[in-house]
Scaffold this motif. Structure first.
Motif, PDB file in Angstrom:
ATOM      1  N   GLY A 238       0.811  -1.205   0.000  1.00 18.31           N
ATOM      2  CA  GLY A 238       0.000   0.000   0.000  1.00 18.31           C
ATOM      3  C   GLY A 238       0.844   1.254   0.000  1.00 18.31           C
ATOM      4  N   PHE A 239       0.276   2.337  -0.511  1.00 17.42           N
ATOM      5  CA  PHE A 239       0.979   3.616  -0.492  1.00 17.42           C
ATOM      6  C   PHE A 239       1.086   4.092   0.950  1.00 17.42           C
ATOM      7  N   PRO A 240       2.216   4.713   1.326  1.00 16.85           N
ATOM      8  CA  PRO A 240       2.405   5.167   2.714  1.00 16.85           C
ATOM      9  C   PRO A 240       1.249   6.019   3.212  1.00 16.85           C
ATOM     10  N   SER A 241       0.880   5.790   4.447  1.00 16.43           N
ATOM     11  CA  SER A 241      -0.278   6.452   5.033  1.00 16.43           C
ATOM     12  C   SER A 241      -0.022   7.926   5.274  1.00 16.43           C
ATOM     13  N   GLN A 242      -0.863   8.773   4.704  1.00 19.34           N
ATOM     14  CA  GLN A 242      -0.868  10.213   4.980  1.00 19.34           C
ATOM     15  C   GLN A 242       0.539  10.826   4.831  1.00 19.34           C
ATOM     16  N   MET A 243       1.125  10.612   3.682  1.00 25.40           N
ATOM     17  CA  MET A 243       2.487  11.105   3.464  1.00 25.40           C
ATOM     18  C   MET A 243       2.584  12.617   3.622  1.00 25.40           C
ATOM     19  N   GLN A 244       1.685  13.339   3.005  1.00 24.78           N
ATOM     20  CA  GLN A 244       1.764  14.797   3.096  1.00 24.78           C
ATOM     21  C   GLN A 244       1.692  15.260   4.546  1.00 24.78           C
ATOM     22  N   GLN A 245       0.772  14.695   5.315  1.00 22.34           N
ATOM     23  CA  GLN A 245       0.648  15.089   6.717  1.00 22.34           C
ATOM     24  C   GLN A 245       1.908  14.734   7.495  1.00 22.34           C
ATOM     25  N   ASN A 246       2.516  13.607   7.150  1.00 23.63           N
ATOM     26  CA  ASN A 246       3.741  13.207   7.832  1.00 23.63           C
ATOM     27  C   ASN A 246       4.873  14.181   7.530  1.00 23.63           C
ATOM     28  N   LEU A 247       5.051  14.526   6.260  1.00 21.70           N
ATOM     29  CA  LEU A 247       6.074  15.505   5.912  1.00 21.70           C
ATOM     30  C   LEU A 247       5.816  16.837   6.613  1.00 21.70           C
ATOM     31  N   GLN A 248       4.556  17.217   6.662  1.00 26.46           N
ATOM     32  CA  GLN A 248       4.218  18.518   7.240  1.00 26.46           C
ATOM     33  C   GLN A 248       4.533  18.574   8.722  1.00 26.46           C
ATOM     34  N   ARG A 249       4.321  17.483   9.463  1.00 23.87           N
ATOM     35  CA  ARG A 249       4.574  17.556  10.907  1.00 23.87           C
ATOM     36  C   ARG A 249       6.064  17.752  11.198  1.00 23.87           C
ATOM     37  N   PHE A 250       6.934  17.191  10.352  1.00 26.92           N
ATOM     38  CA  PHE A 250       8.364  17.448  10.516  1.00 26.92           C
ATOM     39  C   PHE A 250       8.696  18.888  10.125  1.00 26.92           C
ATOM     40  N   ALA A 251       8.086  19.365   9.051  1.00 23.78           N
ATOM     41  CA  ALA A 251       8.311  20.750   8.631  1.00 23.78           C
ATOM     42  C   ALA A 251       7.853  21.722   9.711  1.00 23.78           C
ATOM     43  N   ASP A 252       6.785  21.362  10.421  1.00 23.46           N
ATOM     44  CA  ASP A 252       6.272  22.232  11.469  1.00 23.46           C
ATOM     45  C   ASP A 252       7.226  22.356  12.655  1.00 23.46           C
ATOM     46  N   LEU A 253       8.209  21.465  12.727  1.00 23.66           N
ATOM     47  CA  LEU A 253       9.253  21.579  13.749  1.00 23.66           C
ATOM     48  C   LEU A 253      10.334  22.591  13.342  1.00 23.66           C
ATOM     49  N   GLY A 254      10.169  23.204  12.173  1.00 18.12           N
ATOM     50  CA  GLY A 254      11.159  24.154  11.673  1.00 18.12           C
ATOM     51  C   GLY A 254      12.260  23.499  10.871  1.00 18.12           C
ATOM     52  N   LEU A 255      11.990  22.304  10.348  1.00 18.85           N
ATOM     53  CA  LEU A 255      12.981  21.540   9.591  1.00 18.85           C
ATOM     54  C   LEU A 255      12.654  21.523   8.111  1.00 18.85           C
ATOM     55  N   ASP A 256      13.701  21.407   7.287  1.00 18.32           N
ATOM     56  CA  ASP A 256      13.505  21.038   5.896  1.00 18.32           C
ATOM     57  C   ASP A 256      13.224  19.544   5.826  1.00 18.32           C
ATOM     58  N   VAL A 257      12.467  19.148   4.836  1.00 20.60           N
ATOM     59  CA  VAL A 257      12.265  17.732   4.538  1.00 20.60           C
ATOM     60  C   VAL A 257      12.572  17.519   3.067  1.00 20.60           C
ATOM     61  N   ALA A 258      12.966  16.303   2.710  1.00 13.25           N
ATOM     62  CA  ALA A 258      13.303  16.000   1.320  1.00 13.25           C
ATOM     63  C   ALA A 258      12.990  14.543   1.035  1.00 13.25           C
ATOM     64  N   ILE A 259      12.565  14.274  -0.189  1.00 17.76           N
ATOM     65  CA  ILE A 259      12.441  12.900  -0.688  1.00 17.76           C
ATOM     66  C   ILE A 259      13.796  12.573  -1.296  1.00 17.76           C
ATOM     67  N   THR A 260      14.541  11.659  -0.694  1.00 13.56           N
ATOM     68  CA  THR A 260      15.967  11.550  -0.996  1.00 13.56           C
ATOM     69  C   THR A 260      16.362  10.390  -1.898  1.00 13.56           C
ATOM     70  N   GLU A 261      15.533   9.339  -2.003  1.00 14.08           N
ATOM     71  CA  GLU A 261      15.975   8.150  -2.749  1.00 14.08           C
ATOM     72  C   GLU A 261      14.798   7.465  -3.433  1.00 14.08           C
ATOM     73  N   LEU A 262      13.998   8.217  -4.139  1.00 15.84           N
ATOM     74  CA  LEU A 262      12.719   7.707  -4.615  1.00 15.84           C
ATOM     75  C   LEU A 262      12.857   6.714  -5.760  1.00 15.84           C
ATOM     76  N   ASP A 263      12.201   5.575  -5.625  1.00 17.11           N
ATOM     77  CA  ASP A 263      11.910   4.667  -6.735  1.00 17.11           C
ATOM     78  C   ASP A 263      10.660   3.878  -6.372  1.00 17.11           C
ATOM     79  N   VAL A 264       9.997   3.310  -7.381  1.00 15.98           N
ATOM     80  CA  VAL A 264       8.742   2.575  -7.178  1.00 15.98           C
ATOM     81  C   VAL A 264       8.847   1.267  -7.949  1.00 15.98           C
ATOM     82  N   ARG A 265       9.173   0.195  -7.257  1.00 14.78           N
ATOM     83  CA  ARG A 265       9.413  -1.085  -7.921  1.00 14.78           C
ATOM     84  C   ARG A 265       8.117  -1.887  -8.066  1.00 14.78           C
TER      85      ARG A 265
END
Length: 481
Positions: A238-265
């Motif tokens: 399954g696709f990761p649960s609530q990805m956008q919300q997960n990224l946002q909660r880290f960003a809300d800590l004042g951090l940058d976030v990045a998708i660093t090694e993306l592939d979809v096998r």
């Protein structure tokens, strides 16, 4: 007979003085240009073996990607195979390629449980901290000013959210993470410092553990600038649960976030249904990043199946990347990324072969007016008059154009001996630069001045930019001094 006709078409298109007779292959901006318009980068990992493949490097350095990550050549076994004996040849080669092609580099990785030379695991626990700090200091200092970010600590967690055992954890407990970050900051104060891991893309036990770790580090005053989410996905899960919300909660800590090694096998063989699911996953990831202001960019883990790590790691699986093993774009995956970045997908013209399209010097998006299309293509480049002895020449061209913006590029050439350059031009139609790479620029009204970076002062050199336009986009005359 069909091949002969296609060849004749290529020659015809190459000979005409205007590209308005054809539609260029790239009906939308490059992936990196689309990402840059949103204040982000789009990149691809690479490795040293690939750099000898000229067809591969033509794509890697051809504008689709504004960033690269060395897949293996900055890891511990490559940089310090024997204690206190350092080798940077492989990493330096990738940095040089990136600099030559206006790509920024993500350093990967300083501390990881894997790909360690045997001597690290054989150290007495009392010597591990000193060895780790020395390794970080030496490697980060060598690449200081050449990488914009470091994956300082890679994959510190098990999937259940517990800390992974390693020589560093065994010797120091989880305190090794804070120590590694502090050491990296001292060695390279300007680089962004990240913790990077997989299976943290959605909400769950592992991402919760990462979230709690980051908050703890911040409360201790430990330098940390971002969190990397690897994004090694598979369509059979399954696709990761609530990805956008997960990224946002880290960003809300004042951090940058990045998708660093993306592939979809996927489980091989490919078929249309699997391709469609893969495209949906790519689109979901890209849209999640695009929606989070502090998601700074996306890196695919190499861009082509030809050099993917997946088949050697997951038996019977593969086809994970947007380009196939023949270096051809997969329309479903590639277009899913384009639309995720806000681009418009256009169907190719049936009357022009890909080779013919590539000979066209500029393109307009499907939403551009006919007059815009003519403006982009009527004159793809303009260079200054022949320079005086010891002078230099600047050649301006439009790489891509769409309804409200365009991507430009300027190539600088000069006789041997030059160590700096300045390029100037004046826009005639109110164009405004929004972003420029490969140089430093100022714009005052119509007048633009671009000076070299410290690393590309000796021509030949190339810089690129994004700009806004409206109505007419005439080619200016660029001058170099």
């Amino acid at each position: 007979m069909r091949r002969a006709l296609i060849g004749a078409a290529v020659l015809l298109v190459a000979a005409v003085s205007t590209a308005a007779m054809v539609r260029a292959e790239a009906a939308t901006p490059t992936l990196n240009a689309l990402a840059a318009a949103k204040g982000k980068y789009f990149g691809s990992a690479t490795d040293n073996g690939e750099l000898s493949d000229t067809a591969y490097t033509a794509i890697l350095g051809g504008g689709e990607f504004g960033q690269t990550t060395p897949g293996n050549s900055m890891k511990w076994d490559a940089t310090e195979p024997n204690r206190n004996s350092f080798s940077y040849t492989r990493g330096d080669a990738i940095v040089t390629f990136a600099q030559q092609h206006n790509m920024k580099v993500r350093g990967h990785t300083l501390v990881w449980h894997s790909q360690l030379p045997g001597w690290v695991g054989s150290l007495p626990t009392t010597e591990v901290q000193a060895a780790m700090e020395n390794h970080i200091t030496q490697v980060a200092t060598h690449y200081r000013g050449k990488v914009f970010a470091w994956d300082v600590v890679n994959e510190p967690f098990n999937d259940d959210g517990t800390f992974r055992t390693s020589p560093f954890y065994n010797a120091m407990g989880s305190a090794y993470i804070a120590d590694a970050l502090r050491t990296a900051r001292a060695a390279d104060p300007d680089a962004k410092l990240y913790i990077n891991d997989y299976n943290t893309d959605g909400l769950g036990a592992k991402s919760d553990a990462m979230f709690n770790l980051v908050k703890s580090l911040q409360s201790q005053g430990v330098p940390i600038d971002g969190v990397g989410f690897q994004g090694h996905l598979a369509i059979q899960y399954g696709f990761p649960s609530q990805m956008q919300q997960n990224l946002q909660r880290f960003a809300d800590l004042g951090l940058d976030v990045a998708i660093t090694e993306l592939d979809v096998r996927m489980v091989l063989p490919r078929d249309a249904t699997k391709d469609a699911t893969q495209a949906t996953y790519y689109n979901n990831v890209v849209k999640a990043c695009a929606a989070v202001t502090r998601c700074v960019g996306i890196t695919i883990w190499d861009y082509t199946d030809k050099y993917s790590w997946v088949p050697n790691t997951f038996s019977g699986q593969g086809a994970a990347l947007p380009w196939d093993e023949n270096l051809q774009k997969k329309p479903t995956a590639y277009n899913a990324i384009v639309t995720g970045l806000g681009g418009v997908v256009d169907s190719p013209s049936p009357s022009v072969s890909p080779s013919a399209s590539r000979s066209a010097s500029a393109s307009a998006s499907p939403s551009a007016s006919p007059s815009a299309s003519r403006s982009a293509s009527a004159s793809a480049s303009a260079s200054s008059s022949p320079p005086p002895a010891g002078g230099c020449t600047a050649t301006y061209k439009i790489v891509n154009q769409w309804d409200t913006g365009f991507q430009g590029e300027v190539n600088v050439t000069a006789p041997a001996g030059r160590t700096s350059w300045t390029v100037t031009w004046s826009f005639a139609n109110g164009q405004t630069i929004t972003q420029l790479w490969g140089g430093t620029y100022t714009q005052s009204g119509a007048s633009v001045t671009v000076k070299n970076e410290t690393w590309n002062g000796t021509p030949p050199a190339t810089f690129g930019f994004l700009a806004n336009w409206s109505g007419t986009n005439a080619i200016p005359t660029a001058r170099c001094s």
